[in-house]
Design a protein around this motif. Structure first.
Motif, PDB file in Angstrom:
ATOM      1  N   ILE A   4     115.203  55.544  45.712  1.00 12.66           N
ATOM      2  CA  ILE A   4     115.976  56.813  45.344  1.00 12.66           C
ATOM      3  C   ILE A   4     114.694  57.800  45.217  1.00 12.66           C
ATOM      4  N   GLY A   5     115.028  58.925  45.667  1.00 13.89           N
ATOM      5  CA  GLY A   5     113.834  60.155  45.476  1.00 13.89           C
ATOM      6  C   GLY A   5     114.470  61.421  45.907  1.00 13.89           C
ATOM      7  N   TYR A   6     113.319  62.423  46.018  1.00 11.53           N
ATOM      8  CA  TYR A   6     113.749  63.845  46.562  1.00 11.53           C
ATOM      9  C   TYR A   6     112.770  64.193  47.475  1.00 11.53           C
ATOM     10  N   GLN A   7     113.380  64.887  48.714  1.00  8.14           N
ATOM     11  CA  GLN A   7     112.758  65.308  49.616  1.00  8.14           C
ATOM     12  C   GLN A   7     112.751  66.853  49.851  1.00  8.14           C
ATOM     13  N   MET A   8     111.784  67.557  50.231  1.00  3.08           N
ATOM     14  CA  MET A   8     111.811  69.000  50.493  1.00  3.08           C
ATOM     15  C   MET A   8     111.042  69.269  51.904  1.00  3.08           C
ATOM     16  N   LEU A   9     111.534  70.412  52.373  1.00  8.04           N
ATOM     17  CA  LEU A   9     110.678  70.960  53.704  1.00  8.04           C
ATOM     18  C   LEU A   9     110.276  72.169  53.250  1.00  8.04           C
ATOM     19  N   VAL A  10     108.901  72.498  53.034  1.00  6.29           N
ATOM     20  CA  VAL A  10     108.213  73.389  52.423  1.00  6.29           C
ATOM     21  C   VAL A  10     108.009  74.360  53.558  1.00  6.29           C
ATOM     22  N   THR A  11     108.524  75.666  53.616  1.00  9.12           N
ATOM     23  CA  THR A  11     108.440  76.607  54.705  1.00  9.12           C
ATOM     24  C   THR A  11     109.400  75.957  55.906  1.00  9.12           C
ATOM     25  N   ASP A  12     110.234  75.106  55.642  1.00  5.00           N
ATOM     26  CA  ASP A  12     111.207  74.779  56.755  1.00  5.00           C
ATOM     27  C   ASP A  12     110.143  73.514  57.692  1.00  5.00           C
ATOM     28  N   ARG A  13     109.243  73.347  57.474  1.00 10.32           N
ATOM     29  CA  ARG A  13     108.302  72.279  58.139  1.00 10.32           C
ATOM     30  C   ARG A  13     107.570  71.475  57.590  1.00 10.32           C
ATOM     31  N   VAL A  14     107.117  71.578  56.329  1.00 10.23           N
ATOM     32  CA  VAL A  14     106.023  70.469  55.870  1.00 10.23           C
ATOM     33  C   VAL A  14     107.089  69.433  54.827  1.00 10.23           C
ATOM     34  N   ALA A  15     107.072  68.445  55.245  1.00  8.62           N
ATOM     35  CA  ALA A  15     107.956  67.491  54.682  1.00  8.62           C
ATOM     36  C   ALA A  15     107.102  66.572  53.286  1.00  8.62           C
ATOM     37  N   VAL A  16     107.562  66.929  52.107  1.00  5.23           N
ATOM     38  CA  VAL A  16     107.129  66.517  51.079  1.00  5.23           C
ATOM     39  C   VAL A  16     108.094  65.513  50.320  1.00  5.23           C
ATOM     40  N   SER A  17     108.114  64.334  49.764  1.00  2.00           N
ATOM     41  CA  SER A  17     108.950  63.577  49.084  1.00  2.00           C
ATOM     42  C   SER A  17     107.997  62.833  48.150  1.00  2.00           C
ATOM     43  N   LEU A  18     109.037  62.189  46.970  1.00  2.00           N
ATOM     44  CA  LEU A  18     108.454  61.476  45.959  1.00  2.00           C
ATOM     45  C   LEU A  18     109.860  60.361  45.633  1.00  2.00           C
ATOM     46  N   GLY A  19     109.487  59.329  45.007  1.00  2.00           N
ATOM     47  CA  GLY A  19     110.586  58.471  44.862  1.00  2.00           C
ATOM     48  C   GLY A  19     109.989  57.177  44.297  1.00  2.00           C
ATOM     49  N   GLY A  20     111.106  56.306  44.214  1.00  2.00           N
ATOM     50  CA  GLY A  20     110.784  54.932  43.505  1.00  2.00           C
ATOM     51  C   GLY A  20     111.830  54.163  44.076  1.00  2.00           C
ATOM     52  N   GLY A  21     111.538  52.697  43.815  1.00  2.00           N
ATOM     53  CA  GLY A  21     112.594  51.851  44.090  1.00  2.00           C
ATOM     54  C   GLY A  21     111.985  50.341  44.063  1.00  2.00           C
ATOM     55  N   ALA A  22     112.704  49.351  44.536  1.00  2.00           N
ATOM     56  CA  ALA A  22     112.376  47.892  44.246  1.00  2.00           C
ATOM     57  C   ALA A  22     112.674  47.132  45.555  1.00  2.00           C
ATOM     58  N   GLU A  23     111.717  46.063  45.680  1.00  2.00           N
ATOM     59  CA  GLU A  23     111.927  45.363  46.919  1.00  2.00           C
ATOM     60  C   GLU A  23     111.881  43.825  46.611  1.00  2.00           C
ATOM     61  N   TYR A  24     112.587  43.066  47.482  1.00  2.00           N
ATOM     62  CA  TYR A  24     112.508  41.583  47.144  1.00  2.00           C
ATOM     63  C   TYR A  24     111.936  40.891  48.546  1.00  2.00           C
ATOM     64  N   LEU A  25     110.814  40.422  48.522  1.00  2.00           N
ATOM     65  CA  LEU A  25     110.455  39.719  49.917  1.00  2.00           C
ATOM     66  C   LEU A  25     110.237  38.217  49.810  1.00  2.00           C
ATOM     67  N   TRP A  26     110.585  37.568  50.808  1.00  2.00           N
ATOM     68  CA  TRP A  26     110.374  36.064  50.612  1.00  2.00           C
ATOM     69  C   TRP A  26     109.707  35.714  51.764  1.00  2.00           C
ATOM     70  N   PRO A  27     108.590  35.105  51.641  1.00  2.00           N
ATOM     71  CA  PRO A  27     107.848  34.377  52.840  1.00  2.00           C
ATOM     72  C   PRO A  27     108.252  33.125  53.502  1.00  2.00           C
ATOM     73  N   SER A  28     107.988  32.875  54.897  1.00  2.00           N
ATOM     74  CA  SER A  28     108.483  31.827  55.394  1.00  2.00           C
ATOM     75  C   SER A  28     107.794  30.455  55.264  1.00  2.00           C
ATOM     76  N   LYS A  29     106.594  30.620  54.403  1.00  2.00           N
ATOM     77  CA  LYS A  29     106.015  29.504  53.852  1.00  2.00           C
ATOM     78  C   LYS A  29     105.659  29.355  52.608  1.00  2.00           C
ATOM     79  N   THR A  30     105.573  28.283  52.037  1.00  2.00           N
ATOM     80  CA  THR A  30     105.148  28.532  50.508  1.00  2.00           C
ATOM     81  C   THR A  30     103.645  28.572  50.317  1.00  2.00           C
ATOM     82  N   ILE A  31     103.292  29.597  49.682  1.00  2.00           N
ATOM     83  CA  ILE A  31     101.865  29.761  49.460  1.00  2.00           C
ATOM     84  C   ILE A  31     101.622  29.934  48.161  1.00  2.00           C
ATOM     85  N   PRO A  32     100.353  29.432  47.316  1.00  2.00           N
ATOM     86  CA  PRO A  32     100.102  29.158  46.194  1.00  2.00           C
ATOM     87  C   PRO A  32     100.206  30.646  45.657  1.00  2.00           C
TER      88      PRO A  32
END
Length: 212
Positions: free
Chosen positions: A158-186
């Motif tokens: 979730i976040g917020y994005q603006m186009l400054v002068t309708d061209r420069v893209a600036v965004s800030l936000g945050g979230g969470a991710e869940y990853l699982w590898p195909s092999k068990t690693i210590p």
């Protein structure tokens, strides 16, 4: 004579006042219509760089945001990562030290996601959306042994994005991710454990780019 002129003038004024509105000169009406704001210029494509992951977790990544219609966008985020664990020493009862093997993790991947934007004319305003993460990495031990594995994961942001002068893209936000590898690693140190170990991790979003 003067009195007659005065009475004549008063009669003209009274006569005009008594005339129906349709006979008077039309006065311009006050415009009370609330008009919609002019829509912003449409920007269909935005190419952005994500600087925070490069300095925080050794991840070089970019965003390609495609917004063909208002409010809806497809986000492609290819990345390359290279991280390593720091030397760790353990000591026995006699004070003798042993260094745990260092690990290096390198690989490529991408995120494919969807975002809903509250603004119009491209990627503008508040956004929210999920994404799928796929990566192919190699873990290299201190003795040179290599382990190839695949990362799969899901994220929500979730976040917020603006186009400054309708061209420069600036965004800030945050979230969470869940990853699982195909092999068990210590269990690994941060940030290597983001890619090597299964689990939920927070993430911070920050991007800067150009919209077309």
């Amino acid at each position: 004579m003067r009195a007659a002129l005065v009475w004549c003038g008063l009669g003209v004024v009274v006569g005009i006042a008594a005339m129906p509105r349709s006979a008077r000169a039309a006065e311009p009406a006050v415009d009370v219509v609330v008009r919609d704001d002019v829509p912003p210029p449409r920007r269909i494509l935005s190419i952005e760089w994500n600087p925070l992951p490069l300095f925080a977790i050794g991840k070089l990544s970019a965003n390609v945001v495609i917004a063909p219609i208002d409010h809806h966008a497809l986000v492609l985020s290819p990345f390359y990562t290279s991280t390593k664990t720091e030397p760790v020493y353990i000591f026995d009862d006699a004070g003798n030290s042993t260094q745990l093997p260092k690990q290096t993790f390198k690989g490529f991947g991408t995120e494919i996601g969807y975002r809903y934007y509250t603004g119009k004319g491209g990627p503008r305003g508040l956004f929210v959306g999920p994404s799928l993460i796929v990566g192919s990495l190699t873990a290299t031990a201190q003795d040179g042994a290599k382990t190839h594995f695949v990362d799969m994961g899901l994220a929500a942001d979730i976040g917020y994005q603006m186009l400054v002068t309708d061209r420069v893209a600036v965004s800030l936000g945050g979230g969470a991710e869940y990853l699982w590898p195909s092999k068990t690693i210590p269990r690994q140190q941060f940030p290597s454990r983001i890619y090597a170990n299964r689990g939920v991790m927070p993430r911070v979003l920050a991007s800067l780019g150009w919209a077309f």
